[in-house]
Design a protein around this motif. Structure first.
Motif, PDB file in Angstrom:
ATOM      1  N   THR A  77      -8.330  11.496   2.935  1.00 42.48           N
ATOM      2  CA  THR A  77      -7.478  11.322   1.750  1.00 42.48           C
ATOM      3  C   THR A  77      -6.850   9.939   1.733  1.00 42.48           C
ATOM      4  O   THR A  77      -6.808   9.274   0.682  1.00 42.48           O
ATOM      5  CB  THR A  77      -6.374  12.402   1.738  1.00 42.48           C
ATOM      6  N   LEU A  78      -6.358   9.487   2.887  1.00 43.30           N
ATOM      7  CA  LEU A  78      -5.762   8.151   2.972  1.00 43.30           C
ATOM      8  C   LEU A  78      -6.797   7.080   2.633  1.00 43.30           C
ATOM      9  O   LEU A  78      -6.518   6.162   1.853  1.00 43.30           O
ATOM     10  CB  LEU A  78      -5.208   7.924   4.375  1.00 43.30           C
ATOM     11  N   THR A  79      -7.978   7.193   3.197  1.00 41.73           N
ATOM     12  CA  THR A  79      -9.035   6.203   2.959  1.00 41.73           C
ATOM     13  C   THR A  79      -9.419   6.169   1.487  1.00 41.73           C
ATOM     14  O   THR A  79      -9.542   5.095   0.882  1.00 41.73           O
ATOM     15  CB  THR A  79     -10.271   6.539   3.809  1.00 41.73           C
ATOM     16  N   GLN A  80      -9.602   7.324   0.916  1.00 40.15           N
ATOM     17  CA  GLN A  80      -9.990   7.398  -0.495  1.00 40.15           C
ATOM     18  C   GLN A  80      -8.940   6.757  -1.388  1.00 40.15           C
ATOM     19  O   GLN A  80      -9.271   6.015  -2.323  1.00 40.15           O
ATOM     20  CB  GLN A  80     -10.203   8.858  -0.885  1.00 40.15           C
ATOM     21  N   THR A  81      -7.669   7.017  -1.072  1.00 41.69           N
ATOM     22  CA  THR A  81      -6.595   6.453  -1.902  1.00 41.69           C
ATOM     23  C   THR A  81      -6.547   4.938  -1.781  1.00 41.69           C
ATOM     24  O   THR A  81      -6.426   4.233  -2.796  1.00 41.69           O
ATOM     25  CB  THR A  81      -5.241   7.058  -1.480  1.00 41.69           C
ATOM     26  N   ILE A  82      -6.655   4.415  -0.561  1.00 43.66           N
ATOM     27  CA  ILE A  82      -6.608   2.964  -0.375  1.00 43.66           C
ATOM     28  C   ILE A  82      -7.769   2.286  -1.088  1.00 43.66           C
ATOM     29  O   ILE A  82      -7.589   1.280  -1.799  1.00 43.66           O
ATOM     30  CB  ILE A  82      -6.634   2.620   1.127  1.00 43.66           C
ATOM     31  N   ALA A 101       0.170  10.296  -4.059  1.00 46.33           N
ATOM     32  CA  ALA A 101      -0.870  10.632  -3.086  1.00 46.33           C
ATOM     33  C   ALA A 101      -0.359  11.674  -2.101  1.00 46.33           C
ATOM     34  O   ALA A 101       0.850  11.807  -1.869  1.00 46.33           O
ATOM     35  CB  ALA A 101      -1.318   9.383  -2.334  1.00 46.33           C
ATOM     36  N   ALA A 102      -1.298  12.405  -1.514  1.00 45.02           N
ATOM     37  CA  ALA A 102      -0.939  13.444  -0.550  1.00 45.02           C
ATOM     38  C   ALA A 102      -0.526  12.861   0.798  1.00 45.02           C
ATOM     39  O   ALA A 102      -0.007  13.568   1.647  1.00 45.02           O
ATOM     40  CB  ALA A 102      -2.111  14.401  -0.358  1.00 45.02           C
ATOM     41  N   VAL A 103      -0.776  11.561   0.978  1.00 45.51           N
ATOM     42  CA  VAL A 103      -0.423  10.880   2.219  1.00 45.51           C
ATOM     43  C   VAL A 103       0.540   9.738   1.894  1.00 45.51           C
ATOM     44  O   VAL A 103       0.323   8.992   0.931  1.00 45.51           O
ATOM     45  CB  VAL A 103      -1.673  10.325   2.932  1.00 45.51           C
ATOM     46  N   ILE A 158       0.836  -1.201   0.000  1.00 42.94           N
ATOM     47  CA  ILE A 158       0.000   0.000   0.000  1.00 42.94           C
ATOM     48  C   ILE A 158       0.872   1.251   0.000  1.00 42.94           C
ATOM     49  O   ILE A 158       0.597   2.226  -0.718  1.00 42.94           O
ATOM     50  CB  ILE A 158      -0.941   0.000   1.219  1.00 42.94           C
ATOM     51  N   ALA A 159       1.948   1.245   0.789  1.00 37.69           N
ATOM     52  CA  ALA A 159       2.842   2.404   0.841  1.00 37.69           C
ATOM     53  C   ALA A 159       3.459   2.687  -0.527  1.00 37.69           C
ATOM     54  O   ALA A 159       3.549   3.846  -0.951  1.00 37.69           O
ATOM     55  CB  ALA A 159       3.940   2.158   1.880  1.00 37.69           C
ATOM     56  N   SER A 160       3.873   1.640  -1.225  1.00 43.23           N
ATOM     57  CA  SER A 160       4.448   1.813  -2.564  1.00 43.23           C
ATOM     58  C   SER A 160       3.415   2.369  -3.535  1.00 43.23           C
ATOM     59  O   SER A 160       3.731   3.211  -4.384  1.00 43.23           O
ATOM     60  CB  SER A 160       4.982   0.474  -3.081  1.00 43.23           C
ATOM     61  N   ARG A 161       2.185   1.894  -3.410  1.00 45.79           N
ATOM     62  CA  ARG A 161       1.120   2.368  -4.290  1.00 45.79           C
ATOM     63  C   ARG A 161       0.835   3.850  -4.035  1.00 45.79           C
ATOM     64  O   ARG A 161       0.570   4.607  -4.965  1.00 45.79           O
ATOM     65  CB  ARG A 161      -0.140   1.543  -4.063  1.00 45.79           C
ATOM     66  N   LEU A 162       0.892   4.275  -2.792  1.00 44.53           N
ATOM     67  CA  LEU A 162       0.665   5.688  -2.475  1.00 44.53           C
ATOM     68  C   LEU A 162       1.734   6.565  -3.113  1.00 44.53           C
ATOM     69  O   LEU A 162       1.451   7.667  -3.580  1.00 44.53           O
ATOM     70  CB  LEU A 162       0.649   5.895  -0.959  1.00 44.53           C
ATOM     71  N   VAL A 163       2.973   6.056  -3.136  1.00 42.79           N
ATOM     72  CA  VAL A 163       4.057   6.817  -3.760  1.00 42.79           C
ATOM     73  C   VAL A 163       3.861   6.883  -5.267  1.00 42.79           C
ATOM     74  O   VAL A 163       3.986   7.954  -5.886  1.00 42.79           O
ATOM     75  CB  VAL A 163       5.425   6.191  -3.425  1.00 42.79           C
TER      76      VAL A 163
END
Length: 440
Positions: A271-276, A66-68, A57-62
Motif C-alpha cells: 500500500t505504501l509503495t503504491q501510494t508513493i 492513504a491507509a499508511v 511524502i508524509a503530507s501527501r499521504l495525509v
C-alpha cells in the motif's frame, strides 16, 4: 424447580442492551482495523533535503487519505538514519546503499541516485586519479562517504590519511579557494539544485572551467563492491557552454533508498509503495528530486533485496479481489446464518408471536392431585370436588356438541376415579388427626 419467566419489558431491555454492546464492539473493531497505520521513518542529510522530501511524502499521504502514514524523524545525517534503522528504533529509513548496516533492510523505492564527482578548480592540472597522489582531496560529508573513500584509496593506491580530508559543507568553498585542498569529492544526485551548489564552490566566469576527474576503474570497483555501479556522467552536466565535462565521464554511482524492516507486513508495504508511486508526478512540483524516484531491482540477486510487499506491486502480483476477499465471501453466509440463529433465539426469548400455553383438562386434573395431598381442611377438599365436577361437566358438554378437542369420557372417568380415591384417603387422614383448639 419452577422456571421464572422474566416480564416482557425486562426481556426487551436486556435484548436491546446486548444489541447495543454488540454494535459498539463491532464499531470499535471496524475503527481498529480501518484506522491508518503510522510508520516511523528516519531521514537525514547535511543539507536537510532528505527530511523535507520525506515530509512532503508524509503530507501527501495525509491529503490522499492513504491507509499508511509516515512520522518523519530527523536524524541529521544519512549515517545516523542508517544507525537508527539498524538499532530497530524506526520502521523505515532513507539510506544510501553504501552507508550503515542494511542487513535488516529491504528496498521499497529508489528515492534518488547518488553520483560521485571529484572536481578540481579551474586551471588545475589534475585531470586523472593518478595525479591526485600527493595532493589533498576535500571530502564533503566525510562520515557518509567513508566507504567510497576507502574503495578509492585501495583501488588507486592512495594514502587515505594524507590524501583525504573531511570538509563540512559550509567550508567547501573556502577550502578550495584557499587551496587548502586541491579537489573536492562530493556524492550528489544529478539534480539542478545540487549541481548549482557544486558550481558555487568554484570561481565563476566564461573561462573558469572546473575539471571533472574520471574514475576509470569504476567497472572493476563495481564488480568488487556491489553497493556501487559504473556510471557515465553525461556531457555538459556541470556546465553547458563550454561543456563540463566535455564528453561522457565514467564515475561511480550508488542509490538512495527508502528501506523497510523485513518484519513489516507485505500488504502494508504494498500500500505504501503504491501510494508513493501514484503521487510521484504530483510531488515533482514540490521537490524536483522526486523525478528520480524509481523501482528498485526486483532480481533475486539484487544488492539490496526488494521488500515482498513492494515486489508484489512492481510485479503486478498483488492479491486479486477474490484472493483478498474470498475468505469473506465464503464466511459471510456462515456469519449470517449464525446471526439468524441469534435473532431467532432472541425472538424466542422475548416470547413475541408465541401463543400462550393453554392448560388442558387433564393437566388441570393432574394439578388437583398435587393440591389434594397438601390440603388441611375438609372445606378445601369440598372446593376441589366442585372443580372436578366443573371440569367433567365442561368436557361432557363439548363431547355432546361434537367438539373434537374434548377428552374422551373413559379417560376422564379414570382421572376422576383416581382423584376421588385421593380425596377419600385425605379425608380419612384428616379425620384421624387430633383436633387443634385455639385459645379464646
Amino acid at each position: 424447580m419452577m422456571s421464572i419467566k422474566l416480564p416482557l419489558w425486562l426481556r426487551l431491555i436486556s435484548l436491546v442492551g446486548i444489541a447495543v454492546l454488540a454494535i459498539g464492539a463491532g464499531l470499535l473493531g471496524y475503527r481498529y482495523y480501518t484506522r491508518p497505520v503510522t510508520l516511523t521513518v528516519a531521514a537525514g542529510s547535511v543539507d536537510g533535503e532528505a527530511v523535507k522530501a520525506m515530509s512532503t511524502i508524509a503530507s501527501r499521504l495525509v491529503s490522499t487519505n492513504a491507509a499508511v502514514r509516515l512520522k518523519v524523524i530527523d536524524t541529521g545525517t544519512t549515517l545516523d538514519a542508517a544507525k537508527a534503522f539498524s538499532e530497530g528504533s524506526v520502521d523505515l529509513a532513507v539510506v544510501r546503499g553504501d552507508v550503515g548496516d542494511l542487513s535488516q533492510a529491504q528496498a521499497v523505492v529508489v528515492v534518488s541516485h547518488m553520483v560521485l564527482l571529484i572536481i578540481a578548480p579551474p586551471g588545475s592540472t589534475i585531470d586523472s586519479m593518478d595525479k591526485l597522489k600527493g595532493r589533498r582531496i576535500g571530502v564533503v560529508a566525510g562520515a557518509a562517504n567513508a566507504r567510497i573513500v576507502d574503495v578509492l584509496s585501495k583501488e588507486y593506491g592512495l594514502d587515505r590519511a594524507k590524501t583525504f580530508k573531511d570538509i563540512d559543507l559550509p567550508d567547501a568553498r573556502r577550502a578550495i579557494q584557499s587551496k587548502e585542498v586541491a579537489a573536492l569529492l562530493v556524492v550528489i544526485p544529478l539534480a539542478e539544485k545540487y549541481l548549482s551548489l557544486v558550481r558555487s564552490f568554484f570561481q565563476q566566469g566564461p573561462k573558469a572551467l572546473p575539471v571533472l576527474i574520471a574514475i576509470e576503474s569504476a567497472g572493476a570497483i563495481a564488480q568488487a563492491d556491489r553497493a556501487y555501479e559504473s556510471f557515465d556522467v553525461p556531457k555538459g552536466t556541470l556546465r553547458g557552454a563550454p561543456p563540463v565535462p566535455d564528453d561522457d565521464l565514467t564515475t561511480l554511482r550508488t542509490s538512495l533508498y527508502l528501506v523497510a524492516r523485513k518484519k513489516l507486513g507485505s500488504d502494508l508495504i504494498a500500500t505504501l509503495t503504491q501510494t508513493i508511486m501514484s503521487v510521484r508526478r504530483d510531488l515533482l512540483t514540490e521537490q524536483p528530486i522526486f523525478a528520480q524516484i524509481a523501482a528498485p531491482s526486483t532480481d533475486p540477486d539484487a544488492y539490496l533485496a526488494v521488500h515482498p510487499g513492494a515486489a508484489a506491486f512492481y510485479n503486478g502480483t498483488q492479491q486479486s479481489f477474490m484472493d483478498e476477499y474470498g475468505n469473506w465471501i465464503y464466511l459471510t453466509p456462515m456469519i449470517l446464518g449464525g446471526m439468524a440463529s441469534v435473532l431467532a433465539a432472541a425472538w424466542k426469548f422475548l416470547g413475541i408471536g408465541q401463543p400462550e400455553t393453554v392448560q388442558g383438562p387433564l393437566d388441570s386434573l393432574y394439578a388437583l392431585a398435587r393440591r389434594i395431598r397438601k390440603v388441611d381442611t375438609e372445606a378445601e377438599l369440598s372446593d376441589i370436588e366442585d372443580e372436578i365436577d366443573g371440569i367433567l361437566r365442561e368436557q361432557r358438554s363439548r363431547a355432546a356438541r361434537g367438539d373434537e378437542t374434548a377428552v374422551d369420557e373413559a379417560t376422564l372417568n379414570v382421572a376422576a376415579h383416581r382423584l376421588e380415591n385421593l380425596i377419600h384417603d385425605r379425608r380419612t387422614l384428616l379425620a384421624t388427626r387430633p383436633a387443634i383448639h385455639t385459645a379464646a
